[in-house]
Design an enzyme around this catalytic site. Sequence first.
Site, PDB file in Angstrom:
ATOM      1  N   GLY A 150       5.714  -0.222  -3.381  1.00  0.00           N
ATOM      2  CA  GLY A 150       6.095  -1.264  -4.053  1.00  0.00           C
ATOM      3  C   GLY A 150       5.226  -0.872  -5.454  1.00  0.00           C
ATOM      4  N   CYS A 151       4.897  -0.623  -5.734  1.00  0.00           N
ATOM      5  CA  CYS A 151       3.850  -0.167  -6.382  1.00  0.00           C
ATOM      6  C   CYS A 151       3.540   0.935  -6.453  1.00  0.00           C
ATOM      7  CB  CYS A 151       2.828  -1.305  -7.209  1.00  0.00           C
ATOM      8  SG  CYS A 151       3.899  -2.791  -7.907  1.00  0.00           S
ATOM      9  N   VAL A 152       3.085   2.173  -5.843  1.00  0.00           N
ATOM     10  CA  VAL A 152       2.722   3.306  -5.289  1.00  0.00           C
ATOM     11  C   VAL A 152       3.861   3.966  -5.530  1.00  0.00           C
ATOM     12  CG1 VAL A 152       1.504   4.674  -3.756  1.00  0.00           C
ATOM     13  CG2 VAL A 152       0.904   2.314  -3.950  1.00  0.00           C
ATOM     14  N   SER A 155       5.782   3.656  -9.406  1.00  0.00           N
ATOM     15  CA  SER A 155       4.347   5.299  -9.754  1.00  0.00           C
ATOM     16  C   SER A 155       4.718   6.002  -9.685  1.00  0.00           C
ATOM     17  CB  SER A 155       3.356   4.543  -9.555  1.00  0.00           C
ATOM     18  OG  SER A 155       3.121   3.155 -10.135  1.00  0.00           O
TER      19      SER A 155
END
Length: 212
Positions: A150-152, A155
Site C-alpha cells: 500500500g503506502c510503501v 511512496s
Amino acid sequence: MLDRDDNYAGVYDRQVGFGQRPALLMVDFAHAYYDPDCPLFGGEGCRTALAAALRLRQAAKAAGVPVILTRVGYHPTGVDGGRFFEKAAPLTAFLPGRPTAEFAEGLVPDADDIVVTKQYPSAFFGTSLAAMLTTLGCDSVLLTGLTTSGCVRASCVDAMSHGFRTIVVGPACGDRHDAPHEANLFDMNAKYADVVDLAPALAHLEGLRATA
C-alpha cells in the site's frame, strides 16, 4: 512457460545503486498495525519490519542522515481523505483521538526527526516531502514502512517519479500477508527501485558516517 525470474531476466533487472545524500523515510509505523483488535493488525511481518527500521534509524542518525517519519491523520469527518477514506474502511483507525493513530510502541519521534502528516497512500501526495528533500540536498531515499503493498509501494513510485534514487529495504517493510509483501517487493525492484536486505543498507549508512 518461463518461471518468474527467467521471464524478467534481462528485461527488468537493472540496479541503480545507492545515492550519496540519502534520507531515511519511515512510512506509517502506527499503533494500528500492532493492535490485535484493529482491522489493520499486521502480525509478525509488521513487528520485524519495525525492529529493522529502528536499526536503520539509529544508523542514519549516527551518519547525519535526515530521518522522516510519516503519520496518517484525518479531519473528524474523514473528508480530507477523499475517495481513499471512502474505499478503505479501516482508515477510521486514523481519526482524531484514536490510539491506533499514534506511533507504534518503541517509535517516539526525536526532536531532530521530521514528521510528515499525510491522508493518502503516498508520502509525497499532497505533502511538501519532495520539496523538503530537495531543500535538504537529498538525492536518494531509503524507504521503510507499512504496508508494503500500500503506502510503501505508492511512496516508492512517487519517490522515483520525483527523481530520487529509491532504495527499498525489504526487511524494514511489512504487510498483513507474505504474498502481497513479496509480490510488491519483486515488482518495485523490477521497475521503480532497488530492493535490498538490511545489511547492505546499514553498511551504506556506516560508510557515510565514516566519510562524514
